[in-house]
Design an enzyme around this catalytic site. Structure first.
Site, PDB file in Angstrom:
ATOM      1  N   LYS A  60      -2.038  13.441 -30.265  1.00 53.84           N
ATOM      2  CA  LYS A  60      -1.189  12.331 -29.808  1.00 53.84           C
ATOM      3  C   LYS A  60       0.240  12.834 -29.604  1.00 53.84           C
ATOM      4  CE  LYS A  60      -4.196   8.942 -31.961  1.00 53.84           C
ATOM      5  NZ  LYS A  60      -4.530   8.117 -33.131  1.00 53.84           N
ATOM      6  N   GLN A  80      -1.935   6.278 -38.624  1.00 55.39           N
ATOM      7  CA  GLN A  80      -3.264   6.868 -38.441  1.00 55.39           C
ATOM      8  C   GLN A  80      -4.213   6.398 -39.535  1.00 55.39           C
ATOM      9  OE1 GLN A  80      -4.177   8.888 -35.761  1.00 55.39           O
ATOM     10  NE2 GLN A  80      -6.246   8.649 -36.598  1.00 55.39           N
ATOM     11  N   ASP A 124      -1.150   0.172 -31.279  1.00 52.52           N
ATOM     12  CA  ASP A 124      -2.607   0.214 -31.470  1.00 52.52           C
ATOM     13  C   ASP A 124      -3.235  -1.158 -31.213  1.00 52.52           C
ATOM     14  OD1 ASP A 124      -3.689   2.707 -31.954  1.00 52.52           O
ATOM     15  OD2 ASP A 124      -3.154   2.711 -34.084  1.00 52.52           O
TER      16      ASP A 124
END
Ligand code: NAD
Length: 283
Positions: free
Chosen positions: A53, A97, A120
């Site tokens: 990422k 994460q 997200d």
């Protein structure tokens, strides 16, 4: 022969568009989009995902800020970091994460992220916006699935779509997106009875179960479009491993189009994360 939907190429094109948008923002004197990536502990798979990422951010001109915390970090310390990132005007997107270590309640952490920075799309506000069709940030993998479908489907209205898997990160949001396009959506899961016959009716199959080669060729209607989200690393007889999707790829010739594993949905997820970060920075 089914068309192979090339997720790598489609993700590359999306990232090029994102890079152009970032360049335009900078040329207009706007702040460079910033993404904070929070990694707690040292789960090897998470380290790989976070590394990817961050390197993709650099490629499109997004400023990424990595926060690595020890595996024994207290929940309150993580919540304090989230509060600081929420208040930081240079941070437009926050990504925590998953999975988080056992002492931390992931739900509480995700709820603490400012919904406007929730790239997200997991915050209840964004989940609510998705289910009411009122904008917001959409989870990256489902968004990527729709972009792949868009390359082969012009008109979704009235199509039968079957989603296999009901997780909050893939199954449910992808079902909402298909419903928004006026598909007739069936969401199935581990307790669903008669799954093969349900899938046989589908014009669109989105498989997100994490069950290697669950979907056999004779489950798939001729002409259906199959999006394979599943990725499982399986051992081979020769001691090596390989990545396997949820669909028996070699049995899908009669489908209209399929996504490969790897190289289908996977590359779209990060490309959509970058696009979401720019969306967050522009709003
Ligand atoms: P999850 O474990 O949270 O959910 C799996 C869902 O599938 C559950 O709802 C379960 O009921 C259902 N399921 C499991 N086995 C089944 C079976 N035999 N029959 C019918 N339903 C079944 O998983 P997830 O996080 O939603 O991920 C699903 C898969 O997608 C995994 O393989 C994961 O690695 C992959 N994934 C890929 C990406 C990507 O970027 N390509 C992103 C997220 C997840």
């Amino acid at each position: 022969m089914a068309t192979l939907i090339d997720g790598k190429a489609i993700a590359r094109a999306l990232s090029n568009t994102t890079a152009q948008a970032v360049a335009q923002m900078v040329a207009d004197g706007l702040p460079t989009p910033g993404l904070a990536v929070v990694l707690v502990g040292n789960d090897p798979a998470s380290e790989v995902y976070v590394g990817r990422k961050i390197s993709q951010c650099a490629k499109v001109g997004i400023h990424s800020i990595e926060h690595r915390l020890a595996a024994d970090t207290a929940q309150d310390d993580l919540l304090a970091l989230i509060a600081a990132l929420n208040a930081d005007a240079t941070v437009h997107g926050i990504l925590v994460q998953l999975p988080l270590p056992a002492q931390i309640d992931a739900g509480k952490v995700l709820d603490a992220i400012d919904p406007a920075k929730d790239v997200d799309g997991f915050h209840p506000v964004n989940v609510g916006r998705l289910s009411t069709g009122t904008g917001g940030l959409v989870p990256c993998t489902p968004l990527g699935c729709m972009m792949l479908l868009d390359t082969v489907i012009d008109n979704y209205r009235g199509l039968d779509a079957v989603v296999i898997g009901k997780s909050n990160i893939v199954g449910k949001p992808v079902a909402m997106l298909l419903l928004e396009r006026e598909c007739t959506v069936t969401v199935t899961h581990i307790a669903t009875q008669g799954l093969p016959d349900i899938v046989r009716k589908a014009d669109i199959v989105v498989a997100a179960a994490g069950a290697p080669e669950l979907v056999k060729g004779d489950w798939v209607k001729p002409g259906a479009v199959v999006i394979d989200v599943g990725i499982t690393r399986v051992n081979q007889p020769d001691g090596t491993t390989r990545l396997v999707g949820d669909c028996a790829a070699h049995e899908m010739d009669h489908a209209r189009a399929v996504t490969p594993v790897p190289g289908g949905v996977g590359p779209m997820t990060i490309a959509c994360l970058l696009a979401n970060t720019v969306q967050a920075a522009q709003s």
